[in-house]
Design a protein around this motif. Structure first.
Motif, PDB file in Angstrom:
ATOM      1  N   ASP A  15       0.809  -1.199   0.143  1.00 27.63           N
ATOM      2  CA  ASP A  15      -0.105  -0.024  -0.075  1.00 27.63           C
ATOM      3  C   ASP A  15       0.940   1.347   0.065  1.00 27.63           C
ATOM      4  N   GLY A  16       2.096   1.046   0.381  1.00 23.56           N
ATOM      5  CA  GLY A  16       2.921   2.541   0.412  1.00 23.56           C
ATOM      6  C   GLY A  16       3.866   2.421  -0.866  1.00 23.56           C
ATOM      7  N   ALA A  62       6.403   4.505  -2.533  1.00 21.16           N
ATOM      8  CA  ALA A  62       5.714   5.731  -3.185  1.00 21.16           C
ATOM      9  C   ALA A  62       6.242   7.040  -2.705  1.00 21.16           C
ATOM     10  N   ARG A  63       7.361   7.406  -2.950  1.00 17.91           N
ATOM     11  CA  ARG A  63       7.818   8.789  -2.683  1.00 17.91           C
ATOM     12  C   ARG A  63       8.546   9.311  -4.015  1.00 17.91           C
ATOM     13  N   ASP A  67       3.176  11.570 -10.438  1.00 16.90           N
ATOM     14  CA  ASP A  67       2.599  12.761  -9.423  1.00 16.90           C
ATOM     15  C   ASP A  67       1.100  13.132 -10.134  1.00 16.90           C
ATOM     16  N   ARG A  68       1.263  13.524 -11.643  1.00 17.26           N
ATOM     17  CA  ARG A  68       0.274  13.799 -12.268  1.00 17.26           C
ATOM     18  C   ARG A  68      -0.919  12.905 -12.223  1.00 17.26           C
ATOM     19  N   ARG A  94       1.463  11.653   0.370  1.00 14.95           N
ATOM     20  CA  ARG A  94       2.740  10.882   0.772  1.00 14.95           C
ATOM     21  C   ARG A  94       3.768  10.933  -0.194  1.00 14.95           C
ATOM     22  N   PHE A  95       3.289  10.921  -1.588  1.00 12.51           N
ATOM     23  CA  PHE A  95       4.371  10.923  -2.843  1.00 12.51           C
ATOM     24  C   PHE A  95       4.845  12.301  -2.451  1.00 12.51           C
TER      25      PHE A  95
END
Length: 241
Positions: free
Chosen positions: A22-23, A52-53, A85-86, A195-196
């Motif tokens: 999930d992360g 997911a960063r 990001d988009r 979070r991202f």
């Protein structure tokens, strides 16, 4: 395979740390051998997982680790983190739109004040352009209802124009999410975007509050047994490589 009650665990191709899926973000190869994000985890083929960063997705592109993960030639078009990001932003705005259609969003300053006083408000949405006066009054309304202004999340990562399109009306500055499945989904999507971008937690998303430090990205030759600086790996969780 993990039991249904256990989270799915995967290893980040950059840090080689095991953590709940999930992360993370799953990537696959398209028919032309290009790396594409699979945010819904439904695309066919072998998947490669990345934390997911933004900075870690950028590191995956910079360090050229996708070929190793796919065990095949993998082409990464420049700007992978920006594309992710988009996509996350579009998904969050679409979820807000669905919440509007489900009747779980109220927009307009006066209506938001009334909703805080009377309804089951689960989050406040404010445009980036929201003025200090309006924000202060909303905080006061939250304090009157709940005893403190941060009792529910406040989301401030979208412009008024973006909210206009998502909510189907003009000049949206203040809105409130009401309890319901659509609002819950919207909050999950917004949280994933936050979070991202490095915003941990929902309260004050988009504010200039200090952000939780993200873990350093180890070199690609770090051992699998490296420590988990983010504390994401829980005791007794099972995982697959």
């Amino acid at each position: 395979m993990p039991r249904r009650t256990e989270p799915l665990i995967r290893s980040c191709v950059v840090s080689r740390l095991a953590m709940p899926a999930d992360g993370m973000i799953r990537f696959v190869l398209d028919p032309e051998g290009k790396v594409v994000p699979d945010l819904r985890r439904r695309l066919p083929g072998r998947g490669v997982w990345v934390t997911a960063r933004r900075e870690i997705v950028a590191a995956a592109e910079r360090k050229k680790v996708f070929g190793r993960g796919f065990k095949a030639a993998a082409e990464v078009e420049p700007g992978l983190a920006d594309r992710v990001d988009r996509l996350l932003e579009a998904g969050a705005l679409q979820a807000l739109s669905f919440a509007r259609k489900a009747g779980e969003i109220i927009a307009g300053f006066a209506k938001v004040e009334q909703a805080i006083a009377r309804e089951r408000v689960v989050a406040i949405v404010q445009a980036e352009e929201a003025g200090d006066d309006g924000r202060t009054k909303i905080e006061a309304a939250l304090r009157r209802r709940f005893g403190r202004p941060d009792a529910v999340p406040t989301i401030r990562i979208f412009t008024s124009g973006q909210l206009d399109l998502a909510l189907g009306r003009a000049n949206v500055i203040h809105a409130a999410l009401l309890a319901g499945w659509a609002s819950e989904n919207a909050l999950e999507r917004v949280a994933a975007l936050a979070r991202f971008r490095g915003e941990d937690g929902l309260v004050g998303i988009g504010d200039s509050n200090p952000k939780t430090d993200t873990p350093e990205v180890p070199e690609t030759n770090a051992p699998l047994a490296a420590q988990d600086p983010a504390g994401l790996k829980r005791p007794n969780e099972r995982y697959e490589q």
